[in-house]
Design an enzyme around this catalytic site. Structure first.
Site, short mmCIF file in Angstrom:
data_model
loop_
_atom_site.label_atom_id
_atom_site.label_comp_id
_atom_site.label_asym_id
_atom_site.label_seq_id
_atom_site.Cartn_x
_atom_site.Cartn_y
_atom_site.Cartn_z
N ASP A 50 39.85 57.63 66.61
CA ASP A 50 40.00 56.80 65.26
C ASP A 50 40.08 57.69 64.30
O ASP A 50 39.62 58.96 64.29
CB ASP A 50 38.91 55.70 64.97
CG ASP A 50 37.64 56.17 65.25
OD1 ASP A 50 37.49 57.27 65.27
OD2 ASP A 50 36.80 55.35 64.95
N ASN A 95 26.62 47.20 62.94
CA ASN A 95 27.09 45.93 63.18
C ASN A 95 27.64 45.64 64.43
O ASN A 95 28.48 44.76 64.89
CB ASN A 95 28.13 45.47 62.05
CG ASN A 95 29.55 46.60 62.10
OD1 ASN A 95 29.50 47.20 63.04
ND2 ASN A 95 30.34 46.10 61.44
N HIS A 114 30.19 47.74 66.20
CA HIS A 114 31.40 48.18 66.43
C HIS A 114 31.39 49.36 67.23
O HIS A 114 30.66 50.31 67.08
CB HIS A 114 32.06 48.19 64.88
CG HIS A 114 31.84 49.40 64.04
ND1 HIS A 114 31.32 49.69 62.81
CD2 HIS A 114 32.06 51.09 64.34
CE1 HIS A 114 31.38 50.76 62.33
NE2 HIS A 114 31.59 51.63 63.48
N GLU A 126 36.12 46.60 64.54
CA GLU A 126 34.98 45.68 63.68
C GLU A 126 34.87 44.29 64.57
O GLU A 126 35.67 44.00 65.01
CB GLU A 126 35.43 45.44 62.28
CG GLU A 126 35.83 46.74 61.44
CD GLU A 126 34.26 47.35 61.08
OE1 GLU A 126 33.13 47.04 61.69
OE2 GLU A 126 34.27 48.44 60.27
C1 GLP Z 1 32.10 55.38 62.56
C2 GLP Z 1 32.82 55.80 63.75
C3 GLP Z 1 32.52 55.36 64.96
C4 GLP Z 1 30.94 55.60 65.10
C5 GLP Z 1 30.20 55.03 63.94
C6 GLP Z 1 28.70 55.35 64.03
O1 GLP Z 1 32.40 54.11 61.96
N1 GLP Z 1 34.27 55.18 63.62
O2 GLP Z 1 33.08 55.81 65.77
O3 GLP Z 1 30.20 55.25 66.08
O4 GLP Z 1 30.77 55.31 62.66
O5 GLP Z 1 28.70 56.60 63.41
P1 GLP Z 1 27.16 57.30 63.40
O6 GLP Z 1 27.25 58.02 64.97
O7 GLP Z 1 27.26 58.30 62.25
O8 GLP Z 1 25.93 56.45 63.15
#
Ligand code: GLP
Length: 240
Positions: free
Chosen positions: A67, A135, A137, A142
């Site tokens: 993404d 949440n 995702h 989402e």
């Molecule tokens: C973002 C990314 C996700 C990731 C999530 C969790 O929203 N788009 O791909 O898994 O964050 O992030 P973190 O690993 O910093 O908790």
């Protein structure tokens, strides 16, 4: 789903690195689906250290990312394109021409999503790495995203904007929209590796592993994947 619970983040990162390095050694032309966020940083550190020490070869590896924030070009320091170069690619001998991510600066978002879907079709992934949002995702899919979704533009949930603001100077700088690989495309990867660390992921991990398979928890779709591994540390596994 195969579940590995580690004592801490360091062990989680090492175990994840063993899996990725194993794939690259076994198949030098592997296609790796990669992820951003803070969770894979330890893994990326391990991959770079292994490259330095053992010379694992990435010259023929291709990498596809999940993404990107809409509106941020690849040179913007908050873009995921920049994140990947800084935290991984610059420390490997991967050819940057073999690394792919949505173009956050695209003028036509719908056309960009189509382009990315065509690219994904041409590059079947050997493994897709995933973090998980608090949440539930995955990538930027989402809650409420259809399981059949391909690459699309998303409006980020308020909780995601807040969670991700720690990587920006201010919450006002966090883009409200992003491009993301869809759940259908994620599920098409031959194998999936999910990483989760810390107590604030415990609820999401519980729903991922034992919850109802529902579009309200995007990660729950992974229960349907035939080759999915979850590695989490004891804090993230607390509710299992
Ligand atoms: C973002 C990314 C996700 C990731 C999530 C969790 O929203 N788009 O791909 O898994 O964050 O992030 P973190 O690993 O910093 O908790």
């Amino acid at each position: 789903m195969r579940i590995i619970i580690t004592k801490d983040y360091d062990e989680l990162s090492k175990k994840a690195a063993e899996i990725i390095i194993g794939i690259v050694k076994n198949k030098p032309t592997a296609v790796l689906g990669l992820a951003t966020g803070t969770t894979p940083l330890g893994l990326y550190g391990e991959l770079k250290a292994d490259r330095d020490k053992n010379g694992t070869d990435y010259s023929k590896v291709r990498a596809v990312n999940l993404d990107e924030y809409a509106g941020l070009g690849a040179d913007n320091k908050n873009s995921y394109a920049h994140f990947m170069r800084e935290n991984l690619f610059n420390g490997l001998n991967i050819d940057l021409k073999n690394t792919y991510i949505e173009n956050g600066a695209a003028a036509d978002g719908a056309a960009e999503c189509k382009r990315y879907d065509a690219l994904l079709e041409s590059l079947p992934r050997d493994i897709q790495l995933l973090g998980i949002g608090s949440n539930g995702h995955i990538a930027f899919n989402e809650p409420g995203t259809p399981f059949g979704a391909t690459t699309h533009t998303v409006e980020l949930a308020a909780s995601t904007v807040k969670d991700n603001s720690r990587l920006f100077d201010s919450i006002d700088d966090v883009p409200r929209k992003a491009y993301t690989m869809g759940l259908k495309s994620i599920m098409q990867s031959r194998s999936i590796l999910v990483l989760a660390t810390g107590a604030n992921k415990a609820e999401a991990v519980k729903n991922l592993v034992n919850g109802k398979i529902t579009e309200d928890v995007p990660a729950s779709v992974l229960q349907l994947h035939p080759d999915c591994t979850l590695i989490c540390d004891s804090a993230a596994a607390a509710l299992l």
